[in-house]
Structure formats: structure tokens, C-alpha cells
Design an enzyme around this catalytic site. Structure first.
Site, PDB file in Angstrom:
ATOM      1  N   HIS A  18       0.848  -1.199   0.000  1.00  0.00           N
ATOM      2  CA  HIS A  18       0.000   0.000   0.000  1.00  0.00           C
ATOM      3  C   HIS A  18       0.884   1.249   0.000  1.00  0.00           C
ATOM      4  CE1 HIS A  18      -3.082  -2.606   2.350  1.00  0.00           C
ATOM      5  NE2 HIS A  18      -3.590  -2.417   1.153  1.00  0.00           N
ATOM      6  N   LYS A  42     -18.090  -6.317   4.263  1.00  0.00           N
ATOM      7  CA  LYS A  42     -18.557  -6.920   5.504  1.00  0.00           C
ATOM      8  C   LYS A  42     -17.508  -7.852   6.130  1.00  0.00           C
ATOM      9  CE  LYS A  42     -23.548  -6.565   4.882  1.00  0.00           C
ATOM     10  NZ  LYS A  42     -23.429  -5.398   4.070  1.00  0.00           N
ATOM     11  N   ARG A  93      -2.232  -6.026  -8.404  1.00  0.00           N
ATOM     12  CA  ARG A  93      -1.227  -7.036  -8.103  1.00  0.00           C
ATOM     13  C   ARG A  93      -1.269  -8.108  -9.188  1.00  0.00           C
ATOM     14  NH1 ARG A  93      -3.334  -7.459  -2.062  1.00  0.00           N
ATOM     15  NH2 ARG A  93      -5.156  -6.842  -3.250  1.00  0.00           N
ATOM     16  N   SER A 132      -2.933  -7.693   3.116  1.00  0.00           N
ATOM     17  CA  SER A 132      -3.084  -7.578   4.566  1.00  0.00           C
ATOM     18  C   SER A 132      -3.450  -8.935   5.169  1.00  0.00           C
ATOM     19  CB  SER A 132      -4.158  -6.553   4.905  1.00  0.00           C
ATOM     20  OG  SER A 132      -3.807  -5.299   4.395  1.00  0.00           O
TER      21      SER A 132
END
Ligand code: ADP
Length: 168
Positions: A18, A42, A93, A132
Site C-alpha cells: 500500500h 462486511k 497485483r 493484509s
């Protein structure tokens, strides 16, 4: 033309991938707004939106990068309009991102109320497969994180694991 760019994501937490996109964007555009999604798809996040913002702000300060960090929920096109931004930044990516990003871009342009252009920056080779989620997986298993996260972010992750409130 003044180029105001929005870089949205969950940043749970911000990775060096990032950060690389943010650094490169800051050379291309006049202003960068990092938009931290309150409730991304969500998905349960490890960090609250306040924590994610704090980690990013801390990182920007250390890395000497100028950017604004804000929370957002709802439709991205509404946020872009509200911010009067004219550029949307996305990181690309591996091929796996392409399908989703294409769908995301096409729907955004369909829903758009204002004029903006989506710009894709290809991921740095070093961070091509970095996400992440992978970082969290490595962290739980006590793996080395220095190639993927900045030192300040590693502290946050270690603290989260120590407290055992990482949703796992
Ligand atoms: P993640 O998939 O890691 O949870 P986000 O949802 O926070 O990431 O992603 C926000 C944006 O940053 C997306 O456009 C995503 O493609 C991009 N991005 C995420 N990780 C990287 C990376 N390692 N290199 C380049 N871009 C990335």
C-alpha cells in the site's frame, strides 16, 4: 488541472505494498486522500477504523509523505463526489486482482455522478503477492514481518496478537 486522488481500501493494516502505491501516487497527483473503508465487504477487520487511520497517519509521518487519511462508508462514487476528487487510485497485483478491479471500475463509472478517472498502478515486484490477509496469517504464526510492514505497524500487529482481540 488540480489532481485530487482518492486511494480507498481496508488497510487492515497498511502494508509496504500500500505504502509503495501511496508514495508513487504522491509524485503524480497534487493531493492524495487515503479513504479507509469502515466496513469493507462486511469483512471482519483486526483493527477498528480509528486504529487503521492512526497506523496510516503514524506511517506517513515517519515516511514523510503528505496525504490526508479519512474514514468512509457507503458508495465510493458518493465519496468521490463529496471530496470533489477527479482521480481514483487502485493498485494492481497479480492477475487475480484484475477481474475484481475491472468489475469495480465498470460499476463505478456506471454509478458515477461526477467526472473522475480510475488509475491503476501496478504493484512493485517485491509486493506482488502481498496482502493484509497474508500478513495477518504470517503474524499469527510468528513469522518475520519486516519485509511486509513498517516497524511501527509491526508493533500494532504484535500488540493486537498479545491482547488476543484479533478476531481469531
Ligand atoms: P488488501 O487486499 O491487502 O486487503 P485493500 O483492500 O486495503 O488490500 O486494498 C486497497 C487497494 O490497494 C486495492 O486497490 C489493492 O489492489 C491495493 N493493494 C493492496 N495490496 C497491494 C500491494 N501489495 N501492492 C499494490 N497494491 C496493493
Amino acid at each position: 488541472m488540480y489532481k485530487k486522488a482518492i486511494y480507498p481500501g481496508s488497510f487492515d493494516p497498511i502494508t509496504k505494498g500500500h505504502l509503495d502505491i501511496i508514495k508513487r501516487s504522491s509524485k503524480l497527483f497534487d493531493k492524495i486522500v487515503i479513504a479507509v473503508l469502515v466496513n469493507y465487504n462486511k469483512k471482519n477487520t483486526w483493527f477498528t477504523v480509528e486504529e487503521r487511520i492512526k497506523i496510516i497517519q503514524e506511517t506517513l509521518l515517519i515516511e514523510n509523505i503528505e496525504a490526508e487519511v479519512v474514514a468512509f462508508s457507503g458508495l465510493l462514487v458518493d465519496f468521490i463526489e463529496e471530496q470533489e476528487a477527479n482521480i481514483l487510485i487502485r493498485g494492481l497485483r497479480a492477475v487475480s486482482d484484475y477481474e475484481y478491479e475491472l468489475q469495480f471500475t465498470l460499476f463505478n463509472s456506471e454509478l458515477a455522478k461526477t467526472n473522475f478517472e480510475t488509475i491503476f498502478l501496478t504493484a512493485n515486484r517485491k509486493y506482488l503477492y502481498l496482502s493484509s490477509s497474508i500478513v495477518k496469517e504470517i503474524a499469527i504464526n510468528n513469522g518475520e514481518l519486516t519485509n511486509f510492514l513498517t516497524d511501527n505497524t509491526i508493533k500494532w500487529v504484535e500488540e493486537k496478537i498479545k491482547r488476543g482481540n484479533n478476531g481469531n
